[in-house]
Write an enzyme that holds these catalytic residues in place. Structure first.
Site, PDB file in Angstrom:
ATOM      1  N   TYR A   4     -29.240  81.068  25.757  1.00  0.00           N
ATOM      2  CA  TYR A   4     -30.522  80.845  25.086  1.00  0.00           C
ATOM      3  C   TYR A   4     -30.746  81.813  23.940  1.00  0.00           C
ATOM      4  CZ  TYR A   4     -31.463  77.645  28.849  1.00  0.00           C
ATOM      5  OH  TYR A   4     -31.379  76.584  29.714  1.00  0.00           O
TER       6      TYR A   4
ATOM      7  N   ARG B  28     -35.431  72.060  37.563  1.00  0.00           N
ATOM      8  CA  ARG B  28     -34.516  70.949  37.350  1.00  0.00           C
ATOM      9  C   ARG B  28     -35.203  69.674  37.849  1.00  0.00           C
ATOM     10  NH1 ARG B  28     -31.477  75.200  39.696  1.00  0.00           N
ATOM     11  NH2 ARG B  28     -29.790  75.980  38.357  1.00  0.00           N
TER      12      ARG B  28
ATOM     13  N   HIS C  35     -30.455  80.791  37.709  1.00  0.00           N
ATOM     14  CA  HIS C  35     -29.055  80.894  37.298  1.00  0.00           C
ATOM     15  C   HIS C  35     -28.347  81.956  38.144  1.00  0.00           C
ATOM     16  CE1 HIS C  35     -29.849  79.255  32.966  1.00  0.00           C
ATOM     17  NE2 HIS C  35     -29.651  78.289  33.845  1.00  0.00           N
TER      18      HIS C  35
ATOM     19  N   ARG D  83     -36.629  71.680  30.592  1.00  0.00           N
ATOM     20  CA  ARG D  83     -36.266  72.949  31.258  1.00  0.00           C
ATOM     21  C   ARG D  83     -35.676  73.920  30.238  1.00  0.00           C
ATOM     22  NH1 ARG D  83     -33.954  75.547  35.964  1.00  0.00           N
ATOM     23  NH2 ARG D  83     -31.748  76.051  35.693  1.00  0.00           N
TER      24      ARG D  83
ATOM     25  N   LYS E 237     -29.890  75.061  43.446  1.00  0.00           N
ATOM     26  CA  LYS E 237     -28.505  74.745  43.780  1.00  0.00           C
ATOM     27  C   LYS E 237     -28.030  75.606  44.937  1.00  0.00           C
ATOM     28  CE  LYS E 237     -26.973  73.029  39.270  1.00  0.00           C
ATOM     29  NZ  LYS E 237     -26.006  73.199  38.159  1.00  0.00           N
TER      30      LYS E 237
ATOM     31  N   HIS F  68     -33.994  67.162  31.141  1.00  0.00           N
ATOM     32  CA  HIS F  68     -33.414  68.503  31.245  1.00  0.00           C
ATOM     33  C   HIS F  68     -33.759  69.352  30.034  1.00  0.00           C
ATOM     34  CE1 HIS F  68     -30.972  71.048  33.747  1.00  0.00           C
ATOM     35  NE2 HIS F  68     -30.199  71.390  32.740  1.00  0.00           N
TER      36      HIS F  68
END
Length: 313
Positions: free
Chosen positions: A293, A165, A284, A261, A190, A258
């Site tokens: 995806y 990110r 994730h 990515r 995150k 983004h």
């Protein structure tokens, strides 16, 4: 960080401060995440102040009915706010109420009865391999100063070559700079979760080129990527770089930082990568996020089929 309404009742003001401290200290929310949560709550409290005609208090939070919360949601829709934004704001509000209940400060069952607004499932926007190559070549042409061009290339290669990110790339410290021969990079994602991502020689060489050309000497705990005047490079500058590339190379509107990515994940999947591995590389929390995806890749294959198959038209 945005300021909350000055006319909050003292008990609610104290609660908001306590909630913010809990997010920062206990949940270890990043500055970006904390600012987003505060904006969400601020919007609700501004509405409530106008709706009630007086400074909101803890008692007011407890007395709200489901129709009052729906009035807030309707107000957001009248202002044309995106449903995804409203869903996040509602999640923030629920979290604030859950925290208040655990602290014994306030509670309200009505907020849990609200449904999230319906959202169309948007697919990640990825660039083609050719568009990605063009962007990585073109970035060297945007800056007058060679060290800035090398910096921008290194940043974009971390996004595309490692799937980082923007905030993760810009959050790297000088001591964490990947070096030639290094096989993997530890990334804080995150929620301060760490993961290891493989490093391509192209990425480590680009970072080394940038560091050798950078005119500023920074300490090991200072940011790896610096701006023109020596301060930390901002995400806004990276966005501006991609905007310039869109103009220079006639890239599609989805060519954002983004998107690099997303392109990393989509191209890995097209090359035979499995979803579990890609999930780990992207950081994730849920496999369902990564599964988007598969739809992107299926859409791409269908487009190729329609263009190439003699009977597709």
């Amino acid at each position: 960080m945005t300021e909350l309404p000055a006319s909050l009742a003292p008990d609610l003001g104290k609660a908001v401060a306590g909630w913010s401290a809990w997010l920062a200290e206990e949940k270890r929310a990043s500055e970006h995440t904390l600012a987003a949560y505060r904006r969400d709550l601020e919007g609700f409290l501004f509405f409530l102040q106008s709706y009630l005609g007086e400074p909101p208090s803890l008692a007011a939070l407890e007395s709200l009915k489901i129709k009052d919360f729906r009035a807030w949601l309707a107000e957001r829709e009248r202002h044309g706010l995106a449903r995804s934004s409203t869903a996040r704001a509602l999640s923030t509000l629920r979290g604030f109420y859950r925290w208040g209940e655990r602290q014994g400060l306030f509670e309200n069952a009505a907020v849990g009865q609200l449904r999230n607004p319906r959202q169309s499932k948007s697919l990640p926007k990825a660039l083609s391999e050719a568009e990605t190559r063009e962007a990585l070549r073109g970035v060297l042409e945007l800056q007058d100063e060679p060290w800035l061009a090398k910096r921008d290339l290194a940043v974009l290669l971390l996004l595309y070559g490692c799937g980082l990110r923007v905030g993760e790339a810009l959050g790297l410290k000088r001591a964490e700079a990947p070096t030639p021969g290094q096989g993997a990079l530890k990334v804080r994602g995150k929620g301060s979760k760490e993961r290891m991502v493989p490093l391509l020689p192209l990425v480590t060489e680009a970072v080394a080129d940038y560091l050798s050309a950078c005119p500023y000497q920074a300490g090991p705990e200072e940011p790896l990527f610096l701006g023109k005047r020596g301060g930390p490079l901002s995400a806004r500058r990276v966005q501006e770089t991609m905007a310039k590339l869109r103009g220079l190379l006639s890239l599609p509107p989805e060519a954002t930082p983004h998107a690099l990515r997303h392109s990393f994940a989509t191209h890995l999947l097209a090359g035979g990568g499995d979803l579990r591995t890609i999930q780990e590389l992207l950081g994730h929390a849920s496999l369902s996020t990564t599964q988007r995806y598969t739809a992107v890749d299926a859409e791409r294959l269908l487009d190729v089929y329609k263009k190439a198959h003699p009977r597709a038209g």
